[in-house]
Motif scaffolding. Structure first.
Motif, PDB file in Angstrom:
ATOM      1  N   PHE A 145      -2.487 -15.465  -0.781  1.00  0.00           N
ATOM      2  CA  PHE A 145      -2.573 -16.509  -1.787  1.00  0.00           C
ATOM      3  C   PHE A 145      -2.391 -15.916  -3.190  1.00  0.00           C
ATOM      4  N   GLN A 146      -1.972 -16.762  -4.112  1.00  0.00           N
ATOM      5  CA  GLN A 146      -1.750 -16.317  -5.479  1.00  0.00           C
ATOM      6  C   GLN A 146      -3.036 -15.815  -6.133  1.00  0.00           C
ATOM      7  N   GLY A 147      -4.148 -16.369  -5.740  1.00  0.00           N
ATOM      8  CA  GLY A 147      -5.413 -16.001  -6.362  1.00  0.00           C
ATOM      9  C   GLY A 147      -6.035 -14.727  -5.824  1.00  0.00           C
ATOM     10  N   SER A 148      -5.222 -13.744  -5.442  1.00  0.00           N
ATOM     11  CA  SER A 148      -5.662 -12.400  -5.029  1.00  0.00           C
ATOM     12  C   SER A 148      -6.240 -12.325  -3.626  1.00  0.00           C
ATOM     13  N   VAL A 174       0.455 -12.271  -4.678  1.00  0.00           N
ATOM     14  CA  VAL A 174       0.847 -11.447  -3.534  1.00  0.00           C
ATOM     15  C   VAL A 174       2.269 -11.848  -3.174  1.00  0.00           C
ATOM     16  N   THR A 175       3.215 -10.948  -3.338  1.00  0.00           N
ATOM     17  CA  THR A 175       4.613 -11.290  -3.057  1.00  0.00           C
ATOM     18  C   THR A 175       4.970 -11.129  -1.592  1.00  0.00           C
ATOM     19  N   ASP A 176       4.297 -10.180  -0.903  1.00  0.00           N
ATOM     20  CA  ASP A 176       4.590  -9.988   0.519  1.00  0.00           C
ATOM     21  C   ASP A 176       3.468  -9.198   1.179  1.00  0.00           C
ATOM     22  N   THR A 177       3.350  -9.379   2.484  1.00  0.00           N
ATOM     23  CA  THR A 177       2.428  -8.593   3.299  1.00  0.00           C
ATOM     24  C   THR A 177       3.144  -8.181   4.574  1.00  0.00           C
ATOM     25  N   SER A 178       2.633  -7.134   5.227  1.00  0.00           N
ATOM     26  CA  SER A 178       3.195  -6.718   6.513  1.00  0.00           C
ATOM     27  C   SER A 178       2.114  -6.017   7.320  1.00  0.00           C
ATOM     28  N   LEU A 179       1.989  -6.398   8.590  1.00  0.00           N
ATOM     29  CA  LEU A 179       1.055  -5.754   9.504  1.00  0.00           C
ATOM     30  C   LEU A 179       1.756  -4.617  10.224  1.00  0.00           C
ATOM     31  N   SER A 180       1.062  -3.512  10.417  1.00  0.00           N
ATOM     32  CA  SER A 180       1.638  -2.415  11.193  1.00  0.00           C
ATOM     33  C   SER A 180       1.795  -2.861  12.643  1.00  0.00           C
ATOM     34  N   PRO A 181       2.736  -2.254  13.379  1.00  0.00           N
ATOM     35  CA  PRO A 181       2.965  -2.679  14.770  1.00  0.00           C
ATOM     36  C   PRO A 181       1.721  -2.604  15.646  1.00  0.00           C
ATOM     37  N   SER A 190       2.931  -6.666  -4.779  1.00  0.00           N
ATOM     38  CA  SER A 190       2.841  -7.563  -5.918  1.00  0.00           C
ATOM     39  C   SER A 190       3.980  -7.199  -6.873  1.00  0.00           C
ATOM     40  N   LEU A 191       3.982  -7.787  -8.051  1.00  0.00           N
ATOM     41  CA  LEU A 191       5.006  -7.444  -9.043  1.00  0.00           C
ATOM     42  C   LEU A 191       4.612  -6.137  -9.728  1.00  0.00           C
ATOM     43  N   SER A 192       4.551  -5.106  -8.919  1.00  0.00           N
ATOM     44  CA  SER A 192       4.077  -3.786  -9.319  1.00  0.00           C
ATOM     45  C   SER A 192       4.771  -2.760  -8.441  1.00  0.00           C
ATOM     46  N   PHE A 230       8.115  -1.885 -12.201  1.00  0.00           N
ATOM     47  CA  PHE A 230       8.970  -2.909 -11.609  1.00  0.00           C
ATOM     48  C   PHE A 230       8.130  -3.636 -10.568  1.00  0.00           C
ATOM     49  N   GLY A 231       8.651  -4.716 -10.049  1.00  0.00           N
ATOM     50  CA  GLY A 231       7.924  -5.496  -9.055  1.00  0.00           C
ATOM     51  C   GLY A 231       8.562  -5.389  -7.690  1.00  0.00           C
ATOM     52  N   ILE A 232       7.751  -5.509  -6.656  1.00  0.00           N
ATOM     53  CA  ILE A 232       8.250  -5.475  -5.279  1.00  0.00           C
ATOM     54  C   ILE A 232       8.164  -6.881  -4.696  1.00  0.00           C
ATOM     55  N   PHE A 233       9.303  -7.383  -4.248  1.00  0.00           N
ATOM     56  CA  PHE A 233       9.376  -8.734  -3.695  1.00  0.00           C
ATOM     57  C   PHE A 233       9.222  -8.761  -2.177  1.00  0.00           C
ATOM     58  N   SER A 234       9.594  -7.675  -1.506  1.00  0.00           N
ATOM     59  CA  SER A 234       9.646  -7.676  -0.047  1.00  0.00           C
ATOM     60  C   SER A 234       9.232  -6.312   0.471  1.00  0.00           C
ATOM     61  N   VAL A 235       8.366  -6.279   1.488  1.00  0.00           N
ATOM     62  CA  VAL A 235       7.965  -5.012   2.113  1.00  0.00           C
ATOM     63  C   VAL A 235       7.772  -5.241   3.604  1.00  0.00           C
ATOM     64  N   LYS A 236       8.282  -4.295   4.426  1.00  0.00           N
ATOM     65  CA  LYS A 236       8.201  -4.426   5.878  1.00  0.00           C
ATOM     66  C   LYS A 236       7.929  -3.072   6.520  1.00  0.00           C
TER      67      LYS A 236
END
Length: 481
Positions: A145-148, A174-181, A190-192, A230-236
């Motif tokens: 969620f946007q609220g952290s 929060v721009t993206d999340t990813s669970l480990s396998p 985030s934009l960081s 810079f910001g990160i939009f996508s992480v996998k």
């Protein structure tokens, strides 16, 4: 702490190598190397390979079509779709000669029962929901969620909150999340230039960054760059869990080696924000990227250091690319675009560079606050390399996501997406037809996720709601078609 444990778990693991383009058909679809569809269909399939559009339909049918003997009404004529009653009668009569359903038979049955009924609010927050995904086995569900806040729900235990994460150093959302396998760790971006990693398997339910639990920061900006922001939009995560791939606002792709705890690769990939990245398959060699420069690119890490450029470029979108999803076969993927369309791509059609520039945009438009110009809706890219285009949903205000439906239960027969018009859309891959439109939310649906095994879909919206859709729902046992 995390990295020592990580390295010890993966020391004995072997690297897997796969060809650039490989046809990966479930072994259960074939018996002794023969197609379940009989000799006539095998001959027809050989002819259809001459047309890539037909090939997509054929591959989808192989994964989600009924047994040949059940689908024939009389010689030379097919009956689609085959009814559930006929499928069950055919199994009891052992028409397939195997005494059971094949995986394609199962997909044919399950794919008829779409998760479109009984919207049920599973959670409600006071801030916008940006990301939401089932784990690989469907036992966990992650919502950011946007609220952290990032919440991890235990699906198998009645959607009980297993982890309530309060993110650290959040910029905007929060721009993206990813669970480990192995589902032991979660990364969030985030934009960081820093991605944080959390131990999901710890006993504590409340995970407040560096107060109740440690959220380790993975630095994606190198010392050579002076640590610029810079910001990160996508992480996998990679399929083996050893690496992370990320797309950023500095037009680059980053690969982070978790075992070595350092950045292993940076690619100056595009001429604008890289909004989405993903690994093409389990090998981890191929990476797909999509950008606000309207292009999708394919990167082969085995030869990148020698060439320093992408393996290929795919043109067709008229506006920026918001999201990518791989079919997992190292060949096909889909992209959502700000031109209000999803496109299906075959990387065998890629060019060595952008084939041409449309050059006909004569209007000012910003998707963050303007509606898409009506006169632009019928425009087509003069050098469109996509296999198919799907339209009906709207991509405005945020990086709305799209996906293939699960392989296990549907044979990836569908594509589904959120939409700015508060709905979820489901399209048939082969025909392009809109088969469902889910209406409930009061604001933009940015993300959604289909359970890997069951007819359950969860949507997350800017109205703060996490909503579950399922079949049948309310005791209604009728199929949607």
């Amino acid at each position: 702490m995390f990295f020592r444990a990580f390295r010890s778990r993966n020391t004995a693991a072997n690297d897997m190598g796969y060809a650039l383009s490989r046809l990966d058909i479930d072994s259960e679809l074939c018996e002794d190397g023969k197609s379940n569809y009989g000799d006539d269909d095998h001959h027809e399939a050989g002819k259809s390979m001459e047309n890539l559009d037909d090939e997509v339909a054929q591959l989808t049918r192989l994964r989600s079509g009924p047994n040949e003997r059940l689908s024939r009404v009389h010689p030379g004529k097919r009956d689609f779709p085959v009814s559930t009653v006929k499928m069950l009668a055919g199994r009891e009569g052992n028409n397939s000669g195997r005494g059971r359903f094949s995986s394609a038979d199962c997909c044919h049955l399950l794919s008829k029962y779409l998760p479109v009924n009984s919207p049920q609010v599973m959670d409600q927050m006071a801030s916008k929901a940006y990301v939401s995904q089932f784990s690989t086995d469907g036992s966990l569900f992650v919502a950011g969620f946007q609220g952290s806040h990032i919440r991890i729900y235990n699906v198998d235990k009645g959607w009980k909150i297993q982890k309530n994460i309060l993110a650290k150093s959040l910029r905007w959302t929060v721009t993206d999340t990813s669970l480990s396998p192995d589902q032991r760790y979660l990364v969030y971006a985030s934009l960081s230039p820093i991605v944080h990693i959390v131990n999901v398997g710890s006993a504590a339910t409340e995970s407040h960054a560096n107060i109740t639990e440690l959220h380790e920061g993975l630095e994606f900006s190198s010392d050579d760059d002076g640590g610029y922001s810079f910001g990160i939009f996508s992480v996998k995560f990679s399929t083996d869990g050893r690496e992370l791939v990320a797309g950023s606002s500095d037009d680059s792709i980053y690969v982070y080696d978790l075992g070595a705890n350092k950045l292993s690769l940076r690619i100056s990939a595009h001429e604008s924000d890289v909004n989405s990245v993903c690994f093409a398959d389990e090998s981890g060699h191929l990476i797909y990227s999509g950008s606000d420069d309207n292009l999708c690119k394919v990167w082969d890490r085995r030869c990148f250091r020698a060439k320093g450029k992408p393996s290929g470029v795919l043109t067709g979108h008229l506006e920026g690319v918001t999201f990518l999803d791989s079919r997992g076969d190292g060949r096909y993927f889909i992209s959502n675009g700000k031109d209000q369309s999803i496109k299906l791509w075959d990387i065998r059609r890629m060019s060595s560079n952008a084939t041409c520039n449309p050059g006909f945009r004569n209007y000012d438009w910003d998707y963050r606050w303007m509606d898409y110009p009506p006169r632009a809706r019928d425009l087509k890219h003069p050098c469109d390399q996509s296999v198919a285009t799907y339209k009906g949903h709207s991509v405005l205000r945020t990086l709305i996501r799209c996906y293939f439906s699960p392989a296990y239960s549907t044979g990836q027969k569908y594509i589904y997406t959120g939409s700015h018009d508060k709905c979820v859309y489901i399209y048939d891959v082969a025909s392009g037809a809109q088969v469902a439109r889910l209406v409930h939310h009061k604001s933009t649906v940015r993300d959604c996720s289909w359970h890997p095994n069951f007819p359950v879909l969860v949507s997350s919206s800017w109205d703060g709601e996490i909503v579950k859709w399922e079949f049948p729902g309310n005791g209604d046992a009728s199929a949607p078609y």
